[in-house]
Design a protein around this motif. Structure first.
Motif, PDB file in Angstrom:
ATOM      1  N   THR A  61       0.852  -1.189   0.000  1.00  0.00           N
ATOM      2  CA  THR A  61       0.000   0.000   0.000  1.00  0.00           C
ATOM      3  C   THR A  61       0.890   1.242   0.000  1.00  0.00           C
ATOM      4  O   THR A  61       2.115   1.142   0.132  1.00  0.00           O
ATOM      5  CB  THR A  61      -0.893   0.039   1.256  1.00  0.00           C
ATOM      6  OG1 THR A  61      -0.035   0.186   2.403  1.00  0.00           O
ATOM      7  CG2 THR A  61      -1.744  -1.218   1.383  1.00  0.00           C
ATOM      8  N   ASP A  62       0.267   2.411  -0.065  1.00  0.00           N
ATOM      9  CA  ASP A  62       1.025   3.659   0.024  1.00  0.00           C
ATOM     10  C   ASP A  62       1.720   3.809   1.382  1.00  0.00           C
ATOM     11  O   ASP A  62       2.680   4.553   1.510  1.00  0.00           O
ATOM     12  CB  ASP A  62       0.110   4.862  -0.217  1.00  0.00           C
ATOM     13  CG  ASP A  62      -0.302   4.977  -1.680  1.00  0.00           C
ATOM     14  OD1 ASP A  62       0.397   4.403  -2.548  1.00  0.00           O
ATOM     15  OD2 ASP A  62      -1.320   5.643  -1.944  1.00  0.00           O
ATOM     16  N   GLN A  63       1.242   3.099   2.382  1.00  0.00           N
ATOM     17  CA  GLN A  63       1.851   3.139   3.706  1.00  0.00           C
ATOM     18  C   GLN A  63       2.921   2.048   3.884  1.00  0.00           C
ATOM     19  O   GLN A  63       3.507   1.914   4.945  1.00  0.00           O
ATOM     20  CB  GLN A  63       0.785   2.982   4.806  1.00  0.00           C
ATOM     21  CG  GLN A  63      -0.167   4.163   4.895  1.00  0.00           C
ATOM     22  CD  GLN A  63      -1.160   4.217   3.732  1.00  0.00           C
ATOM     23  OE1 GLN A  63      -1.674   3.192   3.291  1.00  0.00           O
ATOM     24  NE2 GLN A  63      -1.404   5.411   3.212  1.00  0.00           N
ATOM     25  N   GLY A  64       3.153   1.254   2.834  1.00  0.00           N
ATOM     26  CA  GLY A  64       4.187   0.230   2.885  1.00  0.00           C
ATOM     27  C   GLY A  64       3.747  -1.099   3.460  1.00  0.00           C
ATOM     28  O   GLY A  64       4.568  -1.976   3.713  1.00  0.00           O
ATOM     29  N   GLU A  65       2.451  -1.278   3.653  1.00  0.00           N
ATOM     30  CA  GLU A  65       1.921  -2.541   4.186  1.00  0.00           C
ATOM     31  C   GLU A  65       1.620  -3.500   3.041  1.00  0.00           C
ATOM     32  O   GLU A  65       1.159  -3.077   1.972  1.00  0.00           O
ATOM     33  CB  GLU A  65       0.635  -2.281   4.980  1.00  0.00           C
ATOM     34  CG  GLU A  65       0.836  -1.406   6.189  1.00  0.00           C
ATOM     35  CD  GLU A  65       1.750  -2.038   7.207  1.00  0.00           C
ATOM     36  OE1 GLU A  65       1.662  -3.279   7.430  1.00  0.00           O
ATOM     37  OE2 GLU A  65       2.565  -1.310   7.800  1.00  0.00           O
ATOM     38  N   PRO A  66       1.827  -4.810   3.241  1.00  0.00           N
ATOM     39  CA  PRO A  66       1.480  -5.770   2.183  1.00  0.00           C
ATOM     40  C   PRO A  66      -0.005  -5.696   1.851  1.00  0.00           C
ATOM     41  O   PRO A  66      -0.835  -5.427   2.726  1.00  0.00           O
ATOM     42  CB  PRO A  66       1.813  -7.126   2.811  1.00  0.00           C
ATOM     43  CG  PRO A  66       2.804  -6.811   3.874  1.00  0.00           C
ATOM     44  CD  PRO A  66       2.433  -5.448   4.405  1.00  0.00           C
ATOM     45  N   ARG A  67      -0.321  -5.905   0.580  1.00  0.00           N
ATOM     46  CA  ARG A  67      -1.718  -5.933   0.140  1.00  0.00           C
ATOM     47  C   ARG A  67      -1.883  -7.092  -0.834  1.00  0.00           C
ATOM     48  O   ARG A  67      -0.935  -7.519  -1.482  1.00  0.00           O
ATOM     49  CB  ARG A  67      -2.099  -4.609  -0.537  1.00  0.00           C
ATOM     50  CG  ARG A  67      -1.341  -4.321  -1.807  1.00  0.00           C
ATOM     51  CD  ARG A  67      -1.845  -3.065  -2.520  1.00  0.00           C
ATOM     52  NE  ARG A  67      -0.991  -2.754  -3.643  1.00  0.00           N
ATOM     53  CZ  ARG A  67      -1.089  -3.302  -4.856  1.00  0.00           C
ATOM     54  NH1 ARG A  67      -2.025  -4.183  -5.114  1.00  0.00           N
ATOM     55  NH2 ARG A  67      -0.261  -2.948  -5.824  1.00  0.00           N
ATOM     56  N   PRO A  68      -3.108  -7.617  -0.945  1.00  0.00           N
ATOM     57  CA  PRO A  68      -3.332  -8.728  -1.859  1.00  0.00           C
ATOM     58  C   PRO A  68      -3.110  -8.293  -3.317  1.00  0.00           C
ATOM     59  O   PRO A  68      -3.384  -7.150  -3.688  1.00  0.00           O
ATOM     60  CB  PRO A  68      -4.791  -9.104  -1.642  1.00  0.00           C
ATOM     61  CG  PRO A  68      -5.160  -8.496  -0.331  1.00  0.00           C
ATOM     62  CD  PRO A  68      -4.296  -7.305  -0.152  1.00  0.00           C
ATOM     63  N   LEU A  69      -2.616  -9.239  -4.112  1.00  0.00           N
ATOM     64  CA  LEU A  69      -2.503  -8.989  -5.557  1.00  0.00           C
ATOM     65  C   LEU A  69      -3.898  -8.929  -6.147  1.00  0.00           C
ATOM     66  O   LEU A  69      -4.824  -9.614  -5.674  1.00  0.00           O
ATOM     67  CB  LEU A  69      -1.733 -10.129  -6.235  1.00  0.00           C
ATOM     68  CG  LEU A  69      -0.260 -10.279  -5.870  1.00  0.00           C
ATOM     69  CD1 LEU A  69       0.297 -11.579  -6.457  1.00  0.00           C
ATOM     70  CD2 LEU A  69       0.543  -9.085  -6.345  1.00  0.00           C
ATOM     71  N   PRO A  70      -4.099  -8.116  -7.190  1.00  0.00           N
ATOM     72  CA  PRO A  70      -5.389  -8.122  -7.865  1.00  0.00           C
ATOM     73  C   PRO A  70      -5.673  -9.513  -8.444  1.00  0.00           C
ATOM     74  O   PRO A  70      -4.747 -10.259  -8.772  1.00  0.00           O
ATOM     75  CB  PRO A  70      -5.212  -7.100  -8.988  1.00  0.00           C
ATOM     76  CG  PRO A  70      -4.035  -6.280  -8.613  1.00  0.00           C
ATOM     77  CD  PRO A  70      -3.164  -7.164  -7.776  1.00  0.00           C
ATOM     78  N   VAL A  71      -6.948  -9.837  -8.575  1.00  0.00           N
ATOM     79  CA  VAL A  71      -7.338 -11.112  -9.163  1.00  0.00           C
ATOM     80  C   VAL A  71      -6.886 -11.126 -10.629  1.00  0.00           C
ATOM     81  O   VAL A  71      -7.143 -10.188 -11.383  1.00  0.00           O
ATOM     82  CB  VAL A  71      -8.867 -11.322  -9.052  1.00  0.00           C
ATOM     83  CG1 VAL A  71      -9.270 -12.617  -9.743  1.00  0.00           C
ATOM     84  CG2 VAL A  71      -9.294 -11.327  -7.600  1.00  0.00           C
ATOM     85  N   GLN A  72      -6.169 -12.201 -10.994  1.00  0.00           N
ATOM     86  CA  GLN A  72      -5.665 -12.327 -12.377  1.00  0.00           C
ATOM     87  C   GLN A  72      -6.716 -13.005 -13.240  1.00  0.00           C
ATOM     88  O   GLN A  72      -7.303 -13.995 -12.846  1.00  0.00           O
ATOM     89  CB  GLN A  72      -4.366 -13.149 -12.385  1.00  0.00           C
ATOM     90  CG  GLN A  72      -3.258 -12.562 -11.527  1.00  0.00           C
ATOM     91  CD  GLN A  72      -2.815 -11.196 -11.981  1.00  0.00           C
ATOM     92  OE1 GLN A  72      -2.464 -11.010 -13.130  1.00  0.00           O
ATOM     93  NE2 GLN A  72      -2.825 -10.239 -11.060  1.00  0.00           N
ATOM     94  N   ALA A  73      -6.947 -12.436 -14.410  1.00  0.00           N
ATOM     95  CA  ALA A  73      -7.952 -13.008 -15.334  1.00  0.00           C
ATOM     96  C   ALA A  73      -7.394 -14.207 -16.039  1.00  0.00           C
ATOM     97  O   ALA A  73      -6.247 -14.391 -16.235  1.00  0.00           O
ATOM     98  CB  ALA A  73      -8.385 -11.968 -16.339  1.00  0.00           C
TER      99      ALA A  73
END
Length: 136
Positions: free
Chosen positions: A124-136
């Motif tokens: 994230t903009d705060q440097g926290e891990p975030r889930p990857l977008p769902v891949q088509a």
């Protein structure tokens, strides 16, 4: 006629060319070889191309699992950096990067000089891990 004991190879067709660069004299050590740290920085840049596309946003390098220098990189070499994803996690992407050199005297012929495996995490903009977008 002098012979080169290192056979040229074809660039892998199952990897994407993500960076092509020519090292400069400022990137050399006193022996005329390119600093390994400079090569590592370029591998990190090249390795980030595909994970950035997959993450659709900020990423950070979280691991270098393997880094092998197979041959020296010399002044005048044209370096081709190829990458392919090897693992998609919930928040991370691992990529394989291979680096091939075209020597100044043998343009059009490639030798593998470096290979590495790196993992990047979407943040994230705060440097926290975030889930990857769902891949088509």
């Amino acid at each position: 006629m002098p012979t080169n004991s290192i056979a040229s190879v074809e660039l892998p067709s199952d990897m994407e060319l993500v960076l092509k660069v020519i090292p400069l004299p400022a990137n050399c050590n006193s022996s005329g070889d390119i600093f390994g740290g400079w090569v590592m920085a370029q591998v990190d840049l090249a390795g980030s191309v595909i994970p950035s596309r997959i993450a659709q946003g900020r990423i950070a390098t979280v691991a270098v699992k393997e880094f092998v220098f197979k041959q020296p990189v010399r002044l005048g070499d044209v370096l081709s950096f190829l990458a392919a994803p090897t693992r998609l996690g919930r928040t991370s992407v691992t990529v394989r990067v291979e680096v091939y050199a075209e020597r100044l005297s043998t343009q059009g012929k490639y030798i593998k000089v470096t290979e590495a495996s790196l993992t990047y995490v979407a943040i994230t903009d705060q440097g926290e891990p975030r889930p990857l977008p769902v891949q088509a």
